[in-house]
Design a protein around this motif. Structure first.
Motif, short mmCIF file in Angstrom:
data_model
loop_
_atom_site.label_atom_id
_atom_site.label_comp_id
_atom_site.label_asym_id
_atom_site.label_seq_id
_atom_site.Cartn_x
_atom_site.Cartn_y
_atom_site.Cartn_z
N VAL A 156 0.81 5.58 6.94
CA VAL A 156 -0.36 5.74 7.81
C VAL A 156 -0.95 7.16 7.72
CG1 VAL A 156 -1.21 5.62 10.19
CG2 VAL A 156 0.56 4.03 9.42
N ILE A 157 -2.20 7.24 7.32
CA ILE A 157 -2.93 8.51 7.32
C ILE A 157 -4.05 8.36 8.34
CG2 ILE A 157 -4.30 10.14 5.97
CD1 ILE A 157 -2.85 9.04 3.45
N VAL A 158 -4.01 9.19 9.36
CA VAL A 158 -5.00 9.11 10.44
C VAL A 158 -6.12 10.10 10.14
CG1 VAL A 158 -5.40 9.55 12.88
CG2 VAL A 158 -3.35 8.32 12.17
N GLY A 200 5.57 11.72 15.16
CA GLY A 200 6.74 11.27 14.40
C GLY A 200 6.54 9.91 13.74
N GLN A 201 5.40 9.31 13.96
CA GLN A 201 5.22 7.92 13.50
C GLN A 201 4.22 7.76 12.38
OE1 GLN A 201 4.94 5.11 17.03
NE2 GLN A 201 4.56 7.07 18.02
N ILE A 202 3.59 8.83 11.93
CA ILE A 202 2.59 8.72 10.87
C ILE A 202 2.89 9.71 9.76
CG2 ILE A 202 0.80 7.89 12.45
CD1 ILE A 202 -0.48 10.68 12.30
N ALA A 203 2.24 9.48 8.59
CA ALA A 203 2.55 10.32 7.42
C ALA A 203 1.74 11.60 7.39
CB ALA A 203 2.30 9.51 6.15
N ALA A 204 0.47 11.53 7.76
CA ALA A 204 -0.39 12.71 7.60
C ALA A 204 -1.63 12.58 8.46
CB ALA A 204 -0.79 12.87 6.13
N LEU A 205 -2.23 13.75 8.68
CA LEU A 205 -3.51 13.82 9.38
C LEU A 205 -4.57 14.15 8.34
CD1 LEU A 205 -4.93 14.11 12.24
CD2 LEU A 205 -4.64 16.58 11.91
N GLY A 214 -6.65 16.69 16.35
CA GLY A 214 -5.41 16.84 15.59
C GLY A 214 -4.22 16.99 16.52
N ARG A 215 -4.40 17.84 17.53
CA ARG A 215 -3.30 18.06 18.49
C ARG A 215 -2.95 16.77 19.22
NH1 ARG A 215 -5.09 23.62 20.41
NH2 ARG A 215 -3.60 24.97 19.38
N GLU A 216 -3.98 16.02 19.59
CA GLU A 216 -3.72 14.80 20.35
C GLU A 216 -3.04 13.75 19.48
OE1 GLU A 216 -7.01 13.78 22.87
OE2 GLU A 216 -5.88 12.15 23.82
N VAL A 217 -3.50 13.66 18.24
CA VAL A 217 -2.86 12.71 17.32
C VAL A 217 -1.38 13.06 17.18
CG1 VAL A 217 -2.72 11.99 14.89
CG2 VAL A 217 -4.96 12.12 16.02
N GLU A 218 -1.12 14.35 17.00
CA GLU A 218 0.27 14.77 16.82
C GLU A 218 1.11 14.51 18.08
OE1 GLU A 218 1.71 17.46 14.06
OE2 GLU A 218 2.23 18.91 15.60
N ALA A 219 0.53 14.83 19.23
CA ALA A 219 1.29 14.65 20.48
C ALA A 219 1.64 13.17 20.69
CB ALA A 219 0.48 15.17 21.65
N PHE A 232 0.86 -1.19 0.00
CA PHE A 232 0.00 0.00 0.00
C PHE A 232 0.89 1.24 0.00
CE2 PHE A 232 -3.43 -2.66 1.93
CZ PHE A 232 -4.47 -2.26 1.12
N GLY A 233 0.58 2.20 -0.88
CA GLY A 233 1.25 3.50 -0.80
C GLY A 233 0.95 4.13 0.55
N ALA A 234 -0.31 4.00 0.96
CA ALA A 234 -0.76 4.45 2.28
C ALA A 234 -2.11 3.82 2.55
CB ALA A 234 -0.89 5.97 2.34
N VAL A 235 -2.48 3.81 3.81
CA VAL A 235 -3.84 3.42 4.19
C VAL A 235 -4.46 4.61 4.93
CG1 VAL A 235 -5.24 1.90 5.63
CG2 VAL A 235 -3.28 0.97 4.39
N SER A 236 -5.59 5.10 4.38
CA SER A 236 -6.36 6.11 5.11
C SER A 236 -7.20 5.34 6.11
CB SER A 236 -7.28 6.88 4.17
OG SER A 236 -6.53 7.60 3.23
N LEU A 237 -6.87 5.48 7.38
CA LEU A 237 -7.58 4.70 8.40
C LEU A 237 -9.03 5.13 8.48
CD1 LEU A 237 -4.95 4.70 11.30
CD2 LEU A 237 -5.17 3.10 9.40
N LYS A 238 -9.86 4.25 9.02
CA LYS A 238 -11.26 4.58 9.27
C LYS A 238 -11.32 5.85 10.13
CE LYS A 238 -15.74 3.85 9.80
NZ LYS A 238 -16.56 4.36 8.71
N THR A 239 -12.18 6.77 9.77
CA THR A 239 -12.32 8.02 10.53
C THR A 239 -12.76 7.72 11.97
OG1 THR A 239 -13.05 9.10 8.50
CG2 THR A 239 -13.51 10.25 10.57
N PHE A 240 -12.15 8.41 12.93
CA PHE A 240 -12.63 8.28 14.31
C PHE A 240 -12.96 9.66 14.87
CE2 PHE A 240 -9.32 9.83 17.17
CZ PHE A 240 -8.25 9.97 16.29
N THR A 241 -13.77 9.66 15.93
CA THR A 241 -14.23 10.89 16.57
C THR A 241 -13.85 10.85 18.05
OG1 THR A 241 -16.37 9.81 16.89
CG2 THR A 241 -16.17 11.24 14.97
N ALA A 242 -14.05 11.95 18.75
CA ALA A 242 -13.65 12.01 20.16
C ALA A 242 -14.42 10.96 20.98
CB ALA A 242 -13.87 13.41 20.72
#
Ligand SMILES: Cc1cc2nc3c(=O)[nH]c(=O)nc-3n(C[C@H](O)[C@H](O)[C@H](O)COP(=O)(O)O)c2cc1C
Length: 307
Positions: free
Chosen positions: A98-100, A123-128, A114-119, A39-49
């Motif tokens: 990995v695209i979250v 450093g471990q994923i490609a994009a938000l 977004g902030r929480e994903v980044e925190a 896979f070039g990337a996988v756009s993960l299933k969307t999640f919410t708070a």
């Protein structure tokens, strides 16, 4: 082997064939049937708070040339996503794959997620990915897609809150979608997903009721490919943002068609329901086609506009 890397804003991917969100699970579910490294990337299933149970069943109904779905963003919520899903994702996929994808009701929701994903995983994923097709609590369904200013402000707020590349998936079913795309670009997005699926309905003649519990739902699959190609074409003319196109891709020729219209990457979605190895078949075909090219494969992107 031809280099099939693709650049989407600040992110570079090993190849342009992605698993589309919601159709590829979290990647690891497909491990028994396919080589995840392809896979070039996988756009993960969307999640919410908060966890969402999703819409009432039935949630999927087959129609000629496609499938109707009405999942309703079913997801376990951020706590379970971070604690249970992400460790498995990062074990199965490389970070650059990995695209979250985050969803929310307000700008604040997206910024906080977004902030929480980044925190946690910066450093471990490609994009938000901002799934801007979600409803807004105050302004209802499609607000961040039908109101260009709202889309702009959402993207700008997330972009200034995180340093990860920001991709945006919005609903292109509104007449002003090109204006919204321009607003998303001005807001600072790195890439744009094309084709949010148009709504459809199926009625079961035996029960005399709509086949989906929710009545209506987006249609995916080959039926929508010509719509997706047109939208990709029009978006390519309107914005400079790299485009990730999805909608009815089954074969490498389908993917190539989107690239000629302007896509820098493609998402393979519901084709994987019938064949979990579908994305790799697409990649194999593209690799074989591109091998014979004298120019870099990226010369194909938007080539139909220059022909
Ligand atoms: C069952 C199902 C669930 C989906 N869930 C999501 C989702 O959570 N987030 C999202 O951005 N797109 C979601 N999508 C849309 C897909 O990512 C894709 O854009 C769409 O299916 C069109 O591609 P296809 O014709 O190849 O299936 C979903 C689609 C299906 C069929």
């Amino acid at each position: 082997m031809k280099n099939l890397e693709t650049r989407l804003g600040r992110a570079v991917f090993r190849n342009p064939v992605f698993g589309a969100s919601g159709c590829t699970g979290h990647g690891y579910e497909l491990a028994p049937w396919t080589d995840l490294s392809r896979f070039g990337a996988v756009s993960l299933k969307t999640f919410t708070a908060e966890p969402r149970p999703g819409n009432r069943p039935e949630r999927v109904a087959e129609v000629p040339a496609g499938v109707l779905n009405s999942i309703g963003l079913q997801n376990p919520g951020k706590d379970a996503f971070f604690a249970q899903v992400m460790p498995r994702v990062l074990e199965a996929l490389d970070g650059d794959q990995v695209i979250v994808s985050v969803g929310g009701n307000t700008v604040e929701d997206y910024v906080a997620l977004g902030r929480e994903v980044e925190a946690r995983f910066g450093g471990q994923i490609a994009a938000l990915e901002i799934n801007a097709a979600c409803p807004n609590v105050a302004h209802g369904a499609g607000y961040f897609s039908r109101e260009p200013q709202a889309a702009h402000d959402l993207v700008q707020a997330v972009r200034s809150a995180v340093s990860l590349p920001v991709f945006v998936k919005f609903n292109t079913n509104f007449e002003n979608y090109l204006e919204t795309a321009a607003a998303i670009e001005a807001g600072g997005a790195d890439a744009l997903y094309t084709t949010n699926t148009p709504l459809g309905m199926k009625i079961d003649w035996k029960t005399r009721r709509p086949a989906l519990g929710n009545g209506r739902g987006p249609i995916c699959g080959p039926a929508i490919r010509p719509i997706g190609v047109l939208r990709t074409w029009e978006l390519y003319r309107r914005v400079k943002l790299p485009l990730i196109a999805s909608g009815g891709i089954r074969t490498w020729e389908d993917a190539l068609e989107y690239m000629l219209a302007g896509a820098s990457a493609v998402g393979v979605g519901s084709a994987q329901f019938a064949n979990p190895d579908a994305a790799h078949a697409v990649l194999d075909g593209l690799e074989a086609y591109c091998f014979g090219l004298e120019e870099p494969w990226t010369a194909l992107i938007g080539a139909a506009h220059r022909a």
